[in-house]
Motif scaffolding. Sequence first.
Motif, mmCIF file in Angstrom:
data_model
loop_
_atom_site.group_PDB
_atom_site.id
_atom_site.type_symbol
_atom_site.label_atom_id
_atom_site.label_comp_id
_atom_site.label_asym_id
_atom_site.label_seq_id
_atom_site.Cartn_x
_atom_site.Cartn_y
_atom_site.Cartn_z
ATOM 1 N N ILE A 56 -6.130 8.567 -0.903
ATOM 2 C CA ILE A 56 -6.960 7.420 -0.553
ATOM 3 C C ILE A 56 -6.310 6.171 -1.150
ATOM 4 C CG2 ILE A 56 -9.229 6.352 -0.697
ATOM 5 C CD1 ILE A 56 -9.240 8.914 0.905
ATOM 6 N N ASN A 57 -6.101 5.139 -0.334
ATOM 7 C CA ASN A 57 -5.448 3.942 -0.863
ATOM 8 C C ASN A 57 -6.466 3.012 -1.530
ATOM 9 O OD1 ASN A 57 -6.742 2.489 1.169
ATOM 10 N ND2 ASN A 57 -4.890 2.239 2.427
ATOM 11 N N SER A 58 -5.972 1.888 -2.012
ATOM 12 C CA SER A 58 -6.831 0.973 -2.770
ATOM 13 C C SER A 58 -7.899 0.324 -1.901
ATOM 14 C CB SER A 58 -5.975 -0.098 -3.449
ATOM 15 O OG SER A 58 -5.254 -0.830 -2.475
ATOM 16 N N TRP A 59 -7.752 0.418 -0.575
ATOM 17 C CA TRP A 59 -8.779 -0.104 0.322
ATOM 18 C C TRP A 59 -9.825 0.954 0.663
ATOM 19 C CZ3 TRP A 59 -4.687 -2.348 4.195
ATOM 20 C CH2 TRP A 59 -4.072 -3.448 3.599
ATOM 21 N N GLY A 60 -9.671 2.149 0.091
ATOM 22 C CA GLY A 60 -10.606 3.222 0.369
ATOM 23 C C GLY A 60 -10.316 3.977 1.651
ATOM 24 N N ARG A 61 -9.150 3.779 2.215
ATOM 25 C CA ARG A 61 -8.791 4.456 3.450
ATOM 26 C C ARG A 61 -7.878 5.634 3.164
ATOM 27 N NH1 ARG A 61 -7.401 -0.546 7.650
ATOM 28 N NH2 ARG A 61 -9.493 -1.472 7.653
ATOM 29 N N ARG A 62 -8.072 6.709 3.937
ATOM 30 C CA ARG A 62 -7.206 7.874 3.764
ATOM 31 C C ARG A 62 -5.850 7.595 4.402
ATOM 32 N NH1 ARG A 62 -7.010 12.546 1.711
ATOM 33 N NH2 ARG A 62 -9.211 12.462 1.020
ATOM 34 N N VAL A 63 -4.835 7.892 3.654
ATOM 35 C CA VAL A 63 -3.449 7.683 4.085
ATOM 36 C C VAL A 63 -2.790 9.035 4.305
ATOM 37 C CG1 VAL A 63 -1.203 6.758 3.402
ATOM 38 C CG2 VAL A 63 -3.290 5.528 2.789
ATOM 39 N N TRP A 64 -2.009 9.118 5.375
ATOM 40 C CA TRP A 64 -1.319 10.364 5.727
ATOM 41 C C TRP A 64 0.178 10.114 5.827
ATOM 42 C CZ3 TRP A 64 -4.429 14.590 6.098
ATOM 43 C CH2 TRP A 64 -5.784 14.388 6.366
ATOM 44 N N GLY A 65 0.953 11.145 5.477
ATOM 45 C CA GLY A 65 2.353 11.132 5.830
ATOM 46 C C GLY A 65 2.510 11.605 7.264
ATOM 47 N N ARG A 66 3.758 11.692 7.726
ATOM 48 C CA ARG A 66 4.000 12.139 9.104
ATOM 49 C C ARG A 66 3.972 13.644 9.236
ATOM 50 N NH1 ARG A 66 8.615 8.136 11.748
ATOM 51 N NH2 ARG A 66 7.404 6.211 11.540
ATOM 52 N N GLY A 67 4.034 14.337 8.125
ATOM 53 C CA GLY A 67 3.969 15.785 8.160
ATOM 54 C C GLY A 67 5.327 16.460 8.177
ATOM 55 N N THR A 68 5.317 17.726 7.786
ATOM 56 C CA THR A 68 6.523 18.543 7.832
ATOM 57 C C THR A 68 6.145 19.912 8.396
ATOM 58 O OG1 THR A 68 8.419 19.368 6.541
ATOM 59 C CG2 THR A 68 6.291 19.333 5.419
ATOM 60 N N GLN A 69 6.939 20.393 9.332
ATOM 61 C CA GLN A 69 6.614 21.644 10.026
ATOM 62 C C GLN A 69 7.006 22.854 9.183
ATOM 63 O OE1 GLN A 69 5.241 22.248 13.329
ATOM 64 N NE2 GLN A 69 5.189 24.341 12.488
ATOM 65 N N VAL A 70 6.073 23.767 9.056
ATOM 66 C CA VAL A 70 6.334 25.063 8.415
ATOM 67 C C VAL A 70 6.088 26.148 9.453
ATOM 68 C CG1 VAL A 70 5.546 26.694 6.666
ATOM 69 C CG2 VAL A 70 5.754 24.262 6.104
ATOM 70 N N GLN B 18 0.824 -1.191 0.000
ATOM 71 C CA GLN B 18 0.000 0.000 0.000
ATOM 72 C C GLN B 18 0.865 1.250 0.000
ATOM 73 O OE1 GLN B 18 -3.232 0.421 -0.335
ATOM 74 N NE2 GLN B 18 -3.543 -1.770 -0.568
ATOM 75 N N VAL B 19 0.250 2.336 -0.450
ATOM 76 C CA VAL B 19 1.004 3.562 -0.602
ATOM 77 C C VAL B 19 1.434 4.114 0.747
ATOM 78 C CG1 VAL B 19 -1.083 4.990 -0.609
ATOM 79 C CG2 VAL B 19 1.015 5.813 -1.727
ATOM 80 N N GLN B 20 2.657 4.614 0.792
ATOM 81 C CA GLN B 20 3.193 5.325 1.943
ATOM 82 C C GLN B 20 3.682 6.676 1.458
ATOM 83 O OE1 GLN B 20 6.182 2.624 3.452
ATOM 84 N NE2 GLN B 20 4.702 1.575 4.738
ATOM 85 N N LEU B 21 3.503 7.695 2.308
ATOM 86 C CA LEU B 21 3.821 9.063 1.922
ATOM 87 C C LEU B 21 4.822 9.666 2.897
ATOM 88 C CD1 LEU B 21 0.131 10.210 1.279
ATOM 89 C CD2 LEU B 21 1.788 9.418 -0.424
#
Length: 116
Positions: A98-112, A1-4
Amino acid sequence: QVQLVESGGGLVQAGGSLRLSCAASGSVIRNNNMAWYRQAPGQQRELVATITSGGIIDYVESVKGRFTISRDNAKNAVYLQMNSLKPEDTAVYYCSTINSWGRRVWGRGTQVTVSS
């Protein structure tokens, strides 16, 4: 599955620019709609910009004319160019899809952080 994984955040003075990158792995994202969100301390996560698989783009009103979302399917990546930054743009910025299972995927984020 996709990772960001997001990168490119940092500390910048008001009026400055930053370019955020979102690198995807585990899956090809060319058929995915992609989005950038942000979350400031004590506030709800906010949708900032979206780009569809076909390249249709939209922005939250507060960043129109200052931010540009783009994608490079050859690099499996999405970007957010942020110009004319304001202190109110200070937040953690997240890449999402949204991944192939229909779930929203998030990265860990980057601070601005934008200083006045």
